[in-house]
Design a protein around this motif. Structure first.
Motif, PDB file in Angstrom:
ATOM      1  N   UNK A   1      43.653  34.663  60.220  1.00 20.03           N
ATOM      2  CA  UNK A   1      41.975  35.799  61.917  1.00 20.03           C
ATOM      3  C   UNK A   1      41.801  37.178  61.066  1.00 20.03           C
ATOM      4  N   UNK A   2      41.018  37.862  61.673  1.00 21.80           N
ATOM      5  CA  UNK A   2      40.282  38.802  60.473  1.00 21.80           C
ATOM      6  C   UNK A   2      41.189  39.984  60.596  1.00 21.80           C
ATOM      7  N   UNK A   3      42.679  40.370  61.137  1.00 19.98           N
ATOM      8  CA  UNK A   3      43.782  41.154  60.984  1.00 19.98           C
ATOM      9  C   UNK A   3      44.227  40.731  59.994  1.00 19.98           C
ATOM     10  N   UNK A   4      43.867  39.706  58.887  1.00 15.74           N
ATOM     11  CA  UNK A   4      44.850  39.143  57.693  1.00 15.74           C
ATOM     12  C   UNK A   4      44.372  39.891  56.552  1.00 15.74           C
ATOM     13  N   UNK A   5      43.232  40.228  56.893  1.00 18.18           N
ATOM     14  CA  UNK A   5      42.171  40.876  55.478  1.00 18.18           C
ATOM     15  C   UNK A   5      42.894  42.523  54.881  1.00 18.18           C
ATOM     16  N   UNK A   6      43.019  42.695  53.906  1.00 18.87           N
ATOM     17  CA  UNK A   6      43.981  43.099  52.963  1.00 18.87           C
ATOM     18  C   UNK A   6      43.399  43.954  51.933  1.00 18.87           C
TER      19      UNK A   6
END
Length: 400
Positions: A202-207
């Motif tokens: 999911x895009x929210x996993x970008x860190x």
């Protein structure tokens, strides 16, 4: 004595398949992690939850890559020369035949065209039991990566003989279904596509902080590689394309996710001067894998061996574009010019051009990434795996 392993699933069934008994034969069910065996384990999980009985026959090792889903019966095997991480099933032993007869399957499902796969199909045909084969990789393309391309027609002929002895085939992409029919592998070929776990991809996993810890600046676009580090994944094409980007002065870093016997070769052949230098993070799982994938900016997948391309779907689910070879699998996932770019296999000049477009245009990257995420959201694992059960039931209900 048979080696037997199992995993308790404990999930509520949603569509009963009571009475269905599936004997699954796999050359690699869980001892090395790859997209094919993870798809098989998800299928078994689904069938068991729906009330079916499933028994898997595959080589067993002391320290498998992950726990097997459902009962697993050890099949005699040997390590493949030069690729010792993989094992070749060599016999349908008396003990395995006895176990198989006691299980009394209603369907035999073969996932690899090896010696035991052939014998399992013969066993099924002798008893009037439907035999289904799932196609997980393009085995006929492998010789070209090891200097034996002249053997490809012989491999195709052998696969044709094997698959035509089955009652039906299932393949993971529309392009692969079409290719199998074109090659004369079988007239009955159904679609068994692949799903994606949106809790991981999911895009929210970008860190960005994690990227910085790897020495990647926030304004430094990342070309990702995701998969087993073996030559048949197109590592030579990948390395040559990255070298073109370096010479063109296109700023980027390479993030390599995965392990395999060709890691040393890959490290040696990626540019070393800082512009395009590869960052190798090894094998990743679960949330760590989702974070690594979402922290790319574009996936580069030059392989032509995939029948589907699980990694392509996972990257799309993270809202990223994909530059891939226009081959089976990728053609069914990547919408050229909308969710990524499809390039003639091996054309490093065009691969570099496609990658440069994303690496230098954040707005294009976002637009194609958003479109890819929308496409990936269509893939539900339970709906997909029910298609395999439907193939079983169709063959069982047909006049034989």
């Amino acid at each position: 004595m048979l080696d037997l392993q199992s995993k308790s699933l404990g999930e509520e069934a949603v569509q009963p398949l009571n009475g269905l008994r599936v004997a699954l034969f796999s050359g690699n069910y869980n001892y090395v992690r790859d997209g094919a065996n993870q798809a098989l384990n998800r299928l078994v999980d689904y069938l068991l939850r729906q009330g079916a009985q499933v028994r898997t026959y595959s080589p067993v090792v002391d320290n498998p890559a992950f726990e097997a889903t459902g009962p697993l019966v050890n099949v005699p095997s040997i390590a493949i020369p030069g690729r010792s991480e993989y094992r070749l099933p060599v016999a349908l032993s008396a003990a395995v035949k006895k176990d198989l007869a006691a299980f009394d399957p209603s369907v035999v499902h073969v996932a690899s065209p090896d010696v035991v796969g052939h014998k399992a199909v013969t066993w099924a045909r002798d008893r009037g039991i439907p035999a289904v084969a799932s196609v997980h990789t393009r085995f006929e393309t492998y010789p070209r990566y090891y200097g034996f391309g002249f053997l490809e027609p012989l491999v195709v002929a052998g696969l044709r003989r094997f698959y035509n002895r089955c009652d039906a085939l299932i393949a993971p992409s529309e392009s692969m279904v079409a290719l199998l029919k074109e090659q004369g592998m079988n007239d009955d070929v159904s679609l068994w596509t692949r799903g994606v776990d949106r809790t991981i991809f999911h895009p929210s996993m970008r860190d960005m902080a994690w990227r910085r810890s790897l020495g990647i600046a926030d304004d430094e676009p990342v070309v990702g590689f995701l998969g087993r580090l073996v030559m048949e994944k197109g590592l030579d094409v990948f390395a040559e394309t990255i070298e073109r980007l370096r010479k063109q002065g296109v700023r980027h870093k390479v993030l390599v996710i995965g392990e395999g016997p060709a890691r040393g070769w890959f490290e040696d052949h990626l540019p070393k001067d800082g512009n395009g230098t590869g960052v190798f993070i090894g094998h990743q799982m679960g949330a760590d894998l989702g974070r690594a994938v979402a922290s790319m900016d574009v996936l580069f997948n030059p392989s032509v061996t995939e029948t589907f391309g699980n990694v392509t779907l996972e990257v799309m689910a993270c809202g990223l574009p994909v530059v891939a070879a226009a081959a089976t699998g990728s053609r069914s996932l990547v919408n050229d010019g909308k969710t990524g770019a499809l390039v003639t296999p091996g054309d490093t000049r065009q691969f570099a051009k496609a990658l440069a477009a994303y690496l230098t245009d954040p707005a294009l990257t976002r637009a194609h990434g958003d479109a890819g995420e929308a496409r990936a959201s269509e893939n539900s694992w339970d709906r997909i795996n029910q298609a395999v059960a439907d193939t079983y039931l169709r063959l069982l209900s047909a006049d034989r």
